[in-house]
Write a protein that holds these residues in place. Structure first.
Motif, PDB file in Angstrom:
ATOM      1  N   LEU A  51       0.855  -1.182   0.000  1.00  0.00           N
ATOM      2  CA  LEU A  51       0.000   0.000   0.000  1.00  0.00           C
ATOM      3  C   LEU A  51       0.894   1.235   0.000  1.00  0.00           C
ATOM      4  O   LEU A  51       1.753   1.386   0.864  1.00  0.00           O
ATOM      5  N   PHE A  52       0.704   2.111  -0.974  1.00  0.00           N
ATOM      6  CA  PHE A  52       1.484   3.346  -1.101  1.00  0.00           C
ATOM      7  C   PHE A  52       0.530   4.495  -0.838  1.00  0.00           C
ATOM      8  O   PHE A  52      -0.386   4.755  -1.617  1.00  0.00           O
ATOM      9  N   LYS A  53       0.710   5.179   0.283  1.00  0.00           N
ATOM     10  CA  LYS A  53      -0.285   6.174   0.675  1.00  0.00           C
ATOM     11  C   LYS A  53       0.366   7.393   1.309  1.00  0.00           C
ATOM     12  O   LYS A  53       1.460   7.318   1.873  1.00  0.00           O
ATOM     13  N   PRO A  54      -0.308   8.536   1.214  1.00  0.00           N
ATOM     14  CA  PRO A  54       0.243   9.780   1.782  1.00  0.00           C
ATOM     15  C   PRO A  54       0.178   9.773   3.298  1.00  0.00           C
ATOM     16  O   PRO A  54      -0.685   9.119   3.892  1.00  0.00           O
ATOM     17  N   ILE A  55       1.086  10.488   3.918  1.00  0.00           N
ATOM     18  CA  ILE A  55       1.113  10.574   5.378  1.00  0.00           C
ATOM     19  C   ILE A  55      -0.148  11.246   5.899  1.00  0.00           C
ATOM     20  O   ILE A  55      -0.666  10.889   6.956  1.00  0.00           O
ATOM     21  N   ASP A  56      -0.657  12.233   5.166  1.00  0.00           N
ATOM     22  CA  ASP A  56      -1.937  12.850   5.531  1.00  0.00           C
ATOM     23  C   ASP A  56      -2.624  13.303   4.250  1.00  0.00           C
ATOM     24  O   ASP A  56      -2.093  13.142   3.150  1.00  0.00           O
ATOM     25  N   ALA A  57      -3.820  13.866   4.400  1.00  0.00           N
ATOM     26  CA  ALA A  57      -4.657  14.177   3.232  1.00  0.00           C
ATOM     27  C   ALA A  57      -4.026  15.191   2.289  1.00  0.00           C
ATOM     28  O   ALA A  57      -4.323  15.198   1.094  1.00  0.00           O
ATOM     29  N   THR A  58      -3.172  16.057   2.800  1.00  0.00           N
ATOM     30  CA  THR A  58      -2.596  17.110   1.960  1.00  0.00           C
ATOM     31  C   THR A  58      -1.114  16.882   1.669  1.00  0.00           C
ATOM     32  O   THR A  58      -0.482  17.706   1.028  1.00  0.00           O
ATOM     33  N   SER A  59      -0.588  15.746   2.122  1.00  0.00           N
ATOM     34  CA  SER A  59       0.852  15.530   2.047  1.00  0.00           C
ATOM     35  C   SER A  59       1.320  15.089   0.669  1.00  0.00           C
ATOM     36  O   SER A  59       0.597  14.416  -0.068  1.00  0.00           O
ATOM     37  N   LYS A  60       2.552  15.463   0.331  1.00  0.00           N
ATOM     38  CA  LYS A  60       3.221  14.980  -0.869  1.00  0.00           C
ATOM     39  C   LYS A  60       4.328  14.014  -0.473  1.00  0.00           C
ATOM     40  O   LYS A  60       5.275  13.776  -1.226  1.00  0.00           O
ATOM     41  N   THR A  61       4.189  13.471   0.741  1.00  0.00           N
ATOM     42  CA  THR A  61       5.120  12.474   1.248  1.00  0.00           C
ATOM     43  C   THR A  61       4.351  11.182   1.499  1.00  0.00           C
ATOM     44  O   THR A  61       3.273  11.198   2.084  1.00  0.00           O
ATOM     45  N   PHE A  62       4.903  10.050   1.044  1.00  0.00           N
ATOM     46  CA  PHE A  62       4.203   8.779   1.077  1.00  0.00           C
ATOM     47  C   PHE A  62       4.992   7.740   1.878  1.00  0.00           C
ATOM     48  O   PHE A  62       6.217   7.846   2.031  1.00  0.00           O
ATOM     49  N   ILE A  63       4.261   6.712   2.355  1.00  0.00           N
ATOM     50  CA  ILE A  63       4.919   5.563   2.956  1.00  0.00           C
ATOM     51  C   ILE A  63       4.392   4.295   2.299  1.00  0.00           C
ATOM     52  O   ILE A  63       3.266   4.258   1.797  1.00  0.00           O
ATOM     53  N   CYS A  64       5.217   3.261   2.328  1.00  0.00           N
ATOM     54  CA  CYS A  64       4.815   1.942   1.847  1.00  0.00           C
ATOM     55  C   CYS A  64       4.526   1.058   3.053  1.00  0.00           C
ATOM     56  O   CYS A  64       5.344   0.973   3.974  1.00  0.00           O
ATOM     57  N   THR A  65       3.379   0.409   3.053  1.00  0.00           N
ATOM     58  CA  THR A  65       3.063  -0.547   4.102  1.00  0.00           C
ATOM     59  C   THR A  65       2.564  -1.833   3.456  1.00  0.00           C
ATOM     60  O   THR A  65       2.061  -1.824   2.328  1.00  0.00           O
ATOM     61  N   ALA A  66       2.694  -2.927   4.178  1.00  0.00           N
ATOM     62  CA  ALA A  66       2.250  -4.222   3.658  1.00  0.00           C
ATOM     63  C   ALA A  66       0.739  -4.343   3.780  1.00  0.00           C
ATOM     64  O   ALA A  66       0.162  -3.934   4.794  1.00  0.00           O
ATOM     65  N   GLU A  67       0.099  -4.893   2.753  1.00  0.00           N
ATOM     66  CA  GLU A  67      -1.343  -5.125   2.818  1.00  0.00           C
ATOM     67  C   GLU A  67      -1.677  -6.150   3.896  1.00  0.00           C
ATOM     68  O   GLU A  67      -2.692  -6.049   4.573  1.00  0.00           O
ATOM     69  N   THR A  68      -0.803  -7.158   4.061  1.00  0.00           N
ATOM     70  CA  THR A  68      -1.014  -8.199   5.060  1.00  0.00           C
ATOM     71  C   THR A  68      -0.055  -7.970   6.216  1.00  0.00           C
ATOM     72  O   THR A  68       1.161  -8.022   6.024  1.00  0.00           O
ATOM     73  N   PRO A  69      -0.562  -7.695   7.438  1.00  0.00           N
ATOM     74  CA  PRO A  69       0.318  -7.457   8.573  1.00  0.00           C
ATOM     75  C   PRO A  69       1.202  -8.669   8.857  1.00  0.00           C
ATOM     76  O   PRO A  69       0.846  -9.816   8.552  1.00  0.00           O
TER      77      PRO A  69
END
Length: 234
Positions: free
Chosen positions: A81-99
């Motif tokens: 999952l590639f998602k922004p740190i917050d709703a207005t952020s241009k910075t993203f983190i990668c997290t695993a779909e399965t914990p």
């Protein structure tokens, strides 16, 4: 217990003013370049800034046009999952779909860090999801873990792991609080975005119950408190 994992919650990426009709739908060299950059850096667990992706494409508009396809490919092909740190952020983190299901999924080098992380997150969870740094370090000292001394299992630089590495990786969030101009500021730790995405409160309950040899039911009050704190506010 009902699941409290946030990993499955939908994430809205701000793609500026680009309309859906302008989004790239076919994999091209620029899509591959963005994908390769993200995959090469995902293991570091360091946030990726939009400007970091510009070197692979050369133009912000081209990055924005390809992000929806890149995000879909990361999820469907790699379970990321590639998602922004917050709703207005241009910075993203990668997290695993399965914990992560077990600490044994980690390498021997990674296990001490994750054990320390779990101890830290567990204590924050048990203290209402917000804990003063000195109280956290006091708890660790009770377990013979001094943050400023080398430990036989956790190694050196324990304070750096907590105050820098876990913060940078978004496992922890740090807040500074000043009650008045006459008081010294206090530092508090909370669960970070990555912790909320990759780890559930139920996992913390199971970890704490095994550590203290207690029935998981005895942590129901902590679970409810943590879940209530994360609930959307009206």
């Amino acid at each position: 217990m009902a699941s409290t994992s946030r990993a499955a919650r939908s994430q809205t990426v701000n793609l500026s003013q680009t309309s859906a009709s302008q989004h790239v739908t076919e994999v091209d060299d620029k899509v591959r370049g963005i994908l390769n950059y993200i995959l090469d850096h995902s293991a570091e667990k360091i946030p990726i800034k939009e400007k970091d992706l510009l070197a692979t494409v050369g133009d912000r508009k081209e990055v924005v046009r390809r992000l929806p396809l890149v995000i879909n490919l990361l999820s469907t092909r790699f379970g990321i999952l590639f998602k922004p740190i917050d709703a207005t952020s241009k910075t993203f983190i990668c997290t695993a779909e399965t914990p992560m299901a077990s600490i044994y999924e980690l390498t021997p080098t990674q296990r001490p860090q994750y054990t320390l992380l779990y101890l830290t997150l567990m204590y924050i969870f048990m203290r209402g999801n917000r804990i003063e740094d000195t109280k956290l370090y006091g708890m660790l000292e009770m377990l013979n873990i001094c943050v400023d001394k080398e430990h036989g299992y956790f190694g050196p630089n324990i304070r750096k792991l907590i105050e820098e590495t876990f913060i940078r990786q978004q496992y922890l969030k740090r807040e500074r609080s000043v009650l008045s101009a006459y008081d010294d500021s206090k530092i508090y730790f909370l669960w970070g975005l990555r912790a909320k995405a990759e780890i559930t409160y139920e996992q913390m309950v199971q970890f704490a119950s095994k550590l203290f040899n207690m029935n998981p039911i005895q942590f129901d009050a902590h679970l409810k408190m943590a879940t209530d704190m994360d609930a959307p506010k009206d």
